[in-house]
Design a protein around this motif. Structure first.
Motif, PDB file in Angstrom:
ATOM      1  N   THR A 151      96.583-131.097  42.695  1.00 11.56           N
ATOM      2  CA  THR A 151      97.312-130.738  43.910  1.00 11.56           C
ATOM      3  C   THR A 151      97.418-129.250  44.215  1.00 11.56           C
ATOM      4  OG1 THR A 151      99.414-130.764  42.686  1.00 11.56           O
ATOM      5  CG2 THR A 151      98.758-132.806  43.793  1.00 11.56           C
ATOM      6  N   TYR A 152      97.210-128.372  43.243  1.00 10.69           N
ATOM      7  CA  TYR A 152      97.611-126.989  43.482  1.00 10.69           C
ATOM      8  C   TYR A 152      96.582-126.141  44.230  1.00 10.69           C
ATOM      9  CZ  TYR A 152      94.776-124.684  39.794  1.00 10.69           C
ATOM     10  OH  TYR A 152      93.758-124.168  39.043  1.00 10.69           O
ATOM     11  N   LEU A 153      95.455-126.731  44.639  1.00  9.63           N
ATOM     12  CA  LEU A 153      94.454-126.059  45.479  1.00  9.63           C
ATOM     13  C   LEU A 153      93.847-124.844  44.796  1.00  9.63           C
ATOM     14  CD1 LEU A 153      96.427-126.120  48.870  1.00  9.63           C
ATOM     15  CD2 LEU A 153      94.893-127.860  47.949  1.00  9.63           C
ATOM     16  N   GLU A 154      93.113-125.088  43.751  1.00 10.69           N
ATOM     17  CA  GLU A 154      92.575-123.981  42.964  1.00 10.69           C
ATOM     18  C   GLU A 154      91.569-123.134  43.739  1.00 10.69           C
ATOM     19  OE1 GLU A 154      90.324-125.159  39.613  1.00 10.69           O
ATOM     20  OE2 GLU A 154      89.459-126.930  40.585  1.00 10.69           O
ATOM     21  N   GLU A 155      90.974-123.678  44.822  1.00 13.31           N
ATOM     22  CA  GLU A 155      89.987-122.908  45.583  1.00 13.31           C
ATOM     23  C   GLU A 155      90.634-121.811  46.424  1.00 13.31           C
ATOM     24  OE1 GLU A 155      90.737-126.090  46.122  1.00 13.31           O
ATOM     25  OE2 GLU A 155      88.994-127.424  46.048  1.00 13.31           O
ATOM     26  N   PHE A 156      91.919-121.910  46.631  1.00 13.65           N
ATOM     27  CA  PHE A 156      92.628-121.049  47.576  1.00 13.65           C
ATOM     28  C   PHE A 156      93.296-119.917  46.816  1.00 13.65           C
ATOM     29  CE2 PHE A 156      96.233-120.121  50.451  1.00 13.65           C
ATOM     30  CZ  PHE A 156      95.565-120.000  51.651  1.00 13.65           C
ATOM     31  N   ASP A 157      92.849-118.658  47.023  1.00 15.62           N
ATOM     32  CA  ASP A 157      93.365-117.550  46.218  1.00 15.62           C
ATOM     33  C   ASP A 157      93.318-116.245  47.014  1.00 15.62           C
ATOM     34  OD1 ASP A 157      94.419-116.217  44.086  1.00 15.62           O
ATOM     35  OD2 ASP A 157      92.607-116.226  42.881  1.00 15.62           O
ATOM     36  N   PHE A 158      94.479-115.804  47.475  1.00 12.64           N
ATOM     37  CA  PHE A 158      94.579-114.585  48.266  1.00 12.64           C
ATOM     38  C   PHE A 158      95.829-113.814  47.876  1.00 12.64           C
ATOM     39  CE2 PHE A 158      92.325-117.758  50.758  1.00 12.64           C
ATOM     40  CZ  PHE A 158      91.158-117.083  51.061  1.00 12.64           C
ATOM     41  N   ASN A 159      95.796-112.513  48.099  1.00  9.26           N
ATOM     42  CA  ASN A 159      96.947-111.675  47.782  1.00  9.26           C
ATOM     43  C   ASN A 159      97.998-111.678  48.878  1.00  9.26           C
ATOM     44  OD1 ASN A 159      96.107-110.778  45.225  1.00  9.26           O
ATOM     45  ND2 ASN A 159      94.750-109.262  46.161  1.00  9.26           N
ATOM     46  N   SER A 160      97.574-111.857  50.111  1.00  8.43           N
ATOM     47  CA  SER A 160      98.512-111.818  51.229  1.00  8.43           C
ATOM     48  C   SER A 160      97.889-112.532  52.416  1.00  8.43           C
ATOM     49  CB  SER A 160      98.844-110.374  51.611  1.00  8.43           C
ATOM     50  OG  SER A 160      97.695-109.730  52.135  1.00  8.43           O
ATOM     51  N   LEU A 161      98.677-112.753  53.450  1.00  6.65           N
ATOM     52  CA  LEU A 161      98.155-113.384  54.662  1.00  6.65           C
ATOM     53  C   LEU A 161      97.032-112.564  55.277  1.00  6.65           C
ATOM     54  CD1 LEU A 161     101.528-114.433  56.355  1.00  6.65           C
ATOM     55  CD2 LEU A 161      99.840-115.971  55.326  1.00  6.65           C
ATOM     56  N   GLU A 162      97.162-111.244  55.191  1.00  5.80           N
ATOM     57  CA  GLU A 162      96.152-110.362  55.790  1.00  5.80           C
ATOM     58  C   GLU A 162      94.802-110.460  55.093  1.00  5.80           C
ATOM     59  OE1 GLU A 162     100.093-108.962  56.989  1.00  5.80           O
ATOM     60  OE2 GLU A 162      99.227-109.425  55.040  1.00  5.80           O
ATOM     61  N   HIS A 163      94.780-110.968  53.849  1.00  2.00           N
ATOM     62  CA  HIS A 163      93.523-111.092  53.113  1.00  2.00           C
ATOM     63  C   HIS A 163      92.794-112.414  53.391  1.00  2.00           C
ATOM     64  CE1 HIS A 163      95.140-107.785  50.552  1.00  2.00           C
ATOM     65  NE2 HIS A 163      93.861-107.488  50.468  1.00  2.00           N
ATOM     66  N   ILE A 164      93.435-113.317  54.120  1.00  4.36           N
ATOM     67  CA  ILE A 164      92.791-114.598  54.420  1.00  4.36           C
ATOM     68  C   ILE A 164      91.817-114.397  55.578  1.00  4.36           C
ATOM     69  CG2 ILE A 164      93.139-116.982  55.169  1.00  4.36           C
ATOM     70  CD1 ILE A 164      95.916-116.868  53.956  1.00  4.36           C
ATOM     71  N   PRO A 165      90.534-114.644  55.372  1.00  3.47           N
ATOM     72  CA  PRO A 165      89.560-114.486  56.465  1.00  3.47           C
ATOM     73  C   PRO A 165      89.936-115.351  57.662  1.00  3.47           C
ATOM     74  CG  PRO A 165      88.428-114.736  54.373  1.00  3.47           C
ATOM     75  CD  PRO A 165      89.871-115.040  54.114  1.00  3.47           C
ATOM     76  N   PHE A 166      89.982-114.746  58.812  1.00  4.18           N
ATOM     77  CA  PHE A 166      90.419-115.483  60.000  1.00  4.18           C
ATOM     78  C   PHE A 166      89.885-114.783  61.242  1.00  4.18           C
ATOM     79  CE2 PHE A 166      93.336-116.750  63.368  1.00  4.18           C
ATOM     80  CZ  PHE A 166      93.434-118.114  63.151  1.00  4.18           C
ATOM     81  N   HIS A 167      89.541-115.600  62.211  1.00  5.72           N
ATOM     82  CA  HIS A 167      89.165-115.091  63.528  1.00  5.72           C
ATOM     83  C   HIS A 167      89.857-115.956  64.567  1.00  5.72           C
ATOM     84  CE1 HIS A 167      86.799-114.016  67.076  1.00  5.72           C
ATOM     85  NE2 HIS A 167      86.430-112.930  66.423  1.00  5.72           N
ATOM     86  N   ILE A 168      90.380-115.303  65.588  1.00  7.84           N
ATOM     87  CA  ILE A 168      91.187-116.005  66.584  1.00  7.84           C
ATOM     88  C   ILE A 168      90.432-117.145  67.254  1.00  7.84           C
ATOM     89  CG2 ILE A 168      90.580-114.438  68.476  1.00  7.84           C
ATOM     90  CD1 ILE A 168      94.034-116.009  67.752  1.00  7.84           C
ATOM     91  N   ASN A 169      89.097-117.088  67.271  1.00  6.82           N
ATOM     92  CA  ASN A 169      88.306-118.118  67.967  1.00  6.82           C
ATOM     93  C   ASN A 169      87.911-119.287  67.066  1.00  6.82           C
ATOM     94  OD1 ASN A 169      88.337-116.694  70.430  1.00  6.82           O
ATOM     95  ND2 ASN A 169      86.612-115.425  69.764  1.00  6.82           N
ATOM     96  N   ILE A 170      88.302-119.237  65.786  1.00  5.95           N
ATOM     97  CA  ILE A 170      87.967-120.353  64.896  1.00  5.95           C
ATOM     98  C   ILE A 170      88.902-121.531  65.165  1.00  5.95           C
ATOM     99  CG2 ILE A 170      87.847-121.150  62.502  1.00  5.95           C
ATOM    100  CD1 ILE A 170      87.223-118.367  61.636  1.00  5.95           C
TER     101      ILE A 170
END
Length: 338
Positions: free
Chosen positions: A57-76
């Motif tokens: 359950t703990y989502l081992e693939e997901f690993d970031f230091n902060s929200l700003e480090h999560i790759p994201f684009h407004i059009n996704i």
């Protein structure tokens, strides 16, 4: 405020008041907190089951230091954003996949708000988003909860002064809504109000370009540790006041379990205090501190952990293990079939 005054609302409590109440503070780890709080004993097979559930359950693939480090684009669009994972079959949590989808959707919406063009300068993400995000995480573990307007006001009378408090989230015993498993308090919104009152303006989030922004993102870990948000001692005082206010509804007579949320950081707490010690605090004389008989080990203790970032893999594993253990204990003492 006079040093002997007991403010009627716990949001105004200071650490000096806690010292006068004789409540000792001790930094520890989640395992020790659960050992102190435990409402039942778990056998070896149940402990092994917890580890197996956490692994799924703990989502081992997901690993970031902060929200700003999560790759994201407004059009996704949401349907192609996030972690690609197979549905998990978890007997203890029948609706885990649906609740996890809600968690991911809310996280996506927070990021979307962060990276949207701002109509006004210095406009930050809405504060309530962090509280709701953590509540979505609690839903994954299938806790029964009250939140926001549903939460009743906690009350306690200390030295003739009626003290009130309002938790942000209350976790209820699954077969008895009159009993509280834990209370959660969000501190990020209060930090924001303080900053604004001091004239500190929010800077708009700087957009970052990521190579993987247009595809499903991969885990990213930087060599530096996650940003550590300060937890002032007066936050401890306010949280202890909140625990005292809801104490009479706790599932155990020996204390109350708590959590403090600050943005994406979580701190686990436990106020260990027996009914006799509570009565001493209630009858406290304004002229001096409360004293306890140490030979009887009646002195109350506020246990608290470091902050764990739910965005970081190893921290999140600790968060999940703690929450699943609480749920396993609750399940064992409840008659309700989960």
């Amino acid at each position: 405020m006079d040093e002997n005054e007991v403010p009627s609302n716990t949001s105004r409590w200071r650490i000096e008041l806690i010292d006068k109440f004789g409540i000792r503070r001790e930094n520890t780890d989640p395992d020790k907190i659960l050992q102190k709080w435990r409402i039942c004993l778990l056998n070896d097979s149940e402990a092994a089951a917890i580890d197996a559930i956490v692994d799924k359950t703990y989502l081992e693939e997901f690993d970031f230091n902060s929200l700003e480090h999560i790759p994201f684009h407004i059009n996704i669009p949401f349907k192609i954003w996030g972690i690609k994972f197979e549905p998990r079959t978890i007997g203890m949590f029948k609706t885990f996949n649906e609740n996890l989808e809600e968690f991911r959707f809310h996280l996506y919406n927070i990021l979307r708000q962060m990276y949207m063009p701002k109509k006004r300068e210095n406009q930050g993400p809405h504060g309530i988003g962090y509280q709701v995000l953590f509540q979505k995480l609690l839903r994954c573990i299938e806790f029964r909860m009250q939140s926001q307007l549903e939460v009743p006001t906690g009350q306690i009378n200390i030295c003739g002064q009626e003290v009130t408090s309002k938790a942000d989230i209350v976790g209820l015993k699954c077969d008895d809504p009159s009993k509280i498993l834990f209370i959660c308090e969000e501190k990020s919104s209060q930090v924001k109000r303080k900053c604004c009152s001091e004239g500190t303006a929010y800077s708009p989030v700087k957009k970052k370009r990521h190579p993987s922004a247009d595809v499903e993102f991969a885990a990213e870990v930087t060599s530096s540790g996650s940003e550590s948000l300060d937890m002032p001692s007066n936050v401890h005082a306010q949280h202890i006041g909140e625990l005292l206010s809801y104490l009479e509804c706790s599932v155990t007579d020996e204390g109350l379990l708590g959590m403090v949320i600050q943005k994406t950081d979580v701190m686990f707490t436990y106020l260990k205090i027996d009914p006799e010690s509570v009565e001493k605090i209630k009858r406290r004389k304004e002229s001096g501190p409360v004293t306890f008989d140490t030979t009887k080990q009646e002195d109350p203790v506020f246990f608290y952990t470091k902050q764990f970032n739910l965005l970081r893999r190893e921290d999140r594993r600790t968060i999940f293990k703690t929450l699943v253990t609480i749920k396993m204990m609750e399940k064992k003492v409840c008659c309700t079939v989960l």
